[in-house]
Design an enzyme around this catalytic site. Sequence first.
Site, mmCIF file in Angstrom:
data_model
loop_
_atom_site.group_PDB
_atom_site.id
_atom_site.type_symbol
_atom_site.label_atom_id
_atom_site.label_comp_id
_atom_site.label_asym_id
_atom_site.label_seq_id
_atom_site.Cartn_x
_atom_site.Cartn_y
_atom_site.Cartn_z
ATOM 1 N N SER B 45 23.497 16.641 2.899
ATOM 2 C CA SER B 45 23.718 15.663 1.839
ATOM 3 C C SER B 45 23.979 16.458 0.566
ATOM 4 O O SER B 45 23.166 17.315 0.190
ATOM 5 C CB SER B 45 22.500 14.756 1.689
ATOM 6 O OG SER B 45 22.837 13.660 0.863
ATOM 7 N N GLU B 46 25.109 16.186 -0.092
ATOM 8 C CA GLU B 46 25.561 17.116 -1.131
ATOM 9 C C GLU B 46 24.697 17.128 -2.388
ATOM 10 O O GLU B 46 24.866 17.991 -3.238
ATOM 11 C CB GLU B 46 27.031 16.859 -1.489
ATOM 12 C CG GLU B 46 27.344 15.545 -2.172
ATOM 13 C CD GLU B 46 27.721 14.448 -1.172
ATOM 14 O OE1 GLU B 46 27.310 14.533 0.003
ATOM 15 O OE2 GLU B 46 28.414 13.493 -1.583
ATOM 16 N N ASN B 47 23.753 16.180 -2.512
ATOM 17 C CA ASN B 47 22.836 16.268 -3.642
ATOM 18 C C ASN B 47 21.772 17.345 -3.429
ATOM 19 O O ASN B 47 20.963 17.584 -4.320
ATOM 20 C CB ASN B 47 22.171 14.904 -3.916
ATOM 21 C CG ASN B 47 21.417 14.376 -2.723
ATOM 22 O OD1 ASN B 47 21.874 14.471 -1.594
ATOM 23 N ND2 ASN B 47 20.247 13.831 -2.966
ATOM 24 N N GLY B 48 21.793 18.000 -2.249
ATOM 25 C CA GLY B 48 20.925 19.161 -2.106
ATOM 26 C C GLY B 48 19.957 19.135 -0.950
ATOM 27 O O GLY B 48 18.819 19.584 -1.080
ATOM 28 N N SER B 87 24.639 23.733 -2.988
ATOM 29 C CA SER B 87 25.120 22.729 -2.050
ATOM 30 C C SER B 87 26.644 22.792 -1.922
ATOM 31 O O SER B 87 27.195 22.754 -0.821
ATOM 32 C CB SER B 87 24.691 21.340 -2.529
ATOM 33 O OG SER B 87 25.132 20.361 -1.635
#
Lengths: 232, 218
Positions: B45-48, B87
Site C-alpha cells: 500500500s503506497e502510503n507505507g 514506498s
Amino acid sequence: MNKVVANADEAVKDIKSNVTLMLGGFGLCGIPENCIAALQRKGISGLTCISNNAGVDDFGLGLLLKKHQIKKMIASYVGENAEFERQMLTKEMEVELIPQGTLATRCWMGGAGIPAFFTPAGYGTEVAEGKETREFDGEKYLMERWLKADFAIVKAWKGDTLGNLIYKGTARNFNPMMAMAGKITIAEVEELVPAGELDPNQIHTPGIFVQRIFKGVNYEKRIEQRTVRPRS
Amino acid sequence: MLDKNGIAKRIAKELQDGYYVNLGIGIPTLVANYVPKGINVIFQSENGLLGMGPFPYEGEEDADMINAGKQTVTTLPGSSIFDSALSFAMIRGGHVQLTVLGAMEVSDTGDIASWKIPGKMVKGMGGAMDLVASAKNIIVAMQHVNKHGESKLLSECTLPLTGVKCIKKIITEMGMFDITPQGFRLLERAPGVSIEQIKNATKGRLVADASAPEMIID
C-alpha cells in the site's frame, strides 16, 4: 538547546500570513491536529500548503480551507474534500497537483540538499508541461525540483526533548521527509520524554531536523473509512 | 457480463506466487479477496505498508493503520512499515511486480487516463502516475462503457493522461484484453458476452478472434 515549547499556539506563534508550510499526513492519518487548530485560531491567511491531501470538509486542512486561509495548495490527491474541489474549480484557490512519489521525493530532496532528480512519473502527461526531459538508457524522464518550506509541521507518536521522533504505523507517511525540508520544523507528539529514554536504534527522524517539539493534546485521530470484518 | 467481484476474481487468476502487488482503489482492492489457494502474494500500500492484512475486527480499528484508500487495515506476520519516499522507491525502482488500477479511459496503444475531467472533476493523480510509469506489469480494471453507453476503450484518450503506452492488460465486465501493435486484442470473453457485443462496445482498434474462449472464473 531548548526545543520544547508549551503547546501548539506557542509553536506556531511566529508563523505569519503568506508563508509556505509543509504538513505531514496521509488523508487524516498522522496529521498535526494541534497545530492545524492553532493556525485556524491564529487566523493567518495567504498560506501555501504542501501536503499529500487537503483533509475533509470539517477536519484536517479542511479547517483552514473553510476559512479561506489557504492561497495555494500543493498536493497529490484531493478527492475527499468537496469544499476544496469547489474552491479549485472556481479558481478561488490555486492548486498544483503532483504525483505522490514525486511529491515525497521532492520534499526529501529539499531536506537532503539535492536540487533536482529525474523521474518517469508524469512523462507524456500535463504534469510534464514546461519541464526539462531527458533520456537515460533508452527511457524518458522528466526533471523535478526540490521542495522546501518556511515551516514544516509534523506529527509523531513519541519524541524526546532533543527532537528525535518515532512514528506509529502508517501515520509515518510524509512526516519524515517533511521534517527534513522545513527551515523551521515543528513536531507535535503524543508522548514527550527526556532525551535518553528513546532507543537510538528505533529513531525514525533524528533530532537535527527538528527545531520545536511539544506534547499534543486531545487527539481525535478521525478515521476516514472505517472498514471492519465480522468475527467468525 | 462480469460484476465487480467477477472482474476482481479474473484479475486474481493473474497473480503468481511471490509477487509484490499494488492494488488501486475500487475494484482492484477486491482482488485481495480472491488470491488463489497455494499462492503467496504480498500487497503493497503506497502510503507505507508492505504486507497489508485484512480489515480489522470491529472494535480493533486503529486510526494509525490505514491503506492508501484510507480504509482501516491490519498488518500480517512479516509486514513492514515505511515512509512515502521509501514506498515510492519500491515502486519507481521496479520492485513491485504488478499494479492493478482503475481507469476512466484507455487507448489501444496502452495510454491511460484516470485522474481528471477538466472543469468538472479533479481528484488528483495520487500515486497512479508513479505506479503506471514504473510497474513492469499493469492491469487495468474498468467498466467497458460509461453511463451513457459510450466506449471507454478508445483509439486515443480524450481526458488528460495518467501515463503513456504503459498498460499491459485490461479486464472489463465484457472481457479480458491485452495491448498489441494492432490495438486491443480480445483474450477471453466474459460469460454470456458475444464477440459482436464486444465489437460494438469498443471504439479503439480491436482484434477479436472468433476463437477467443469464454472466461472461467470459479
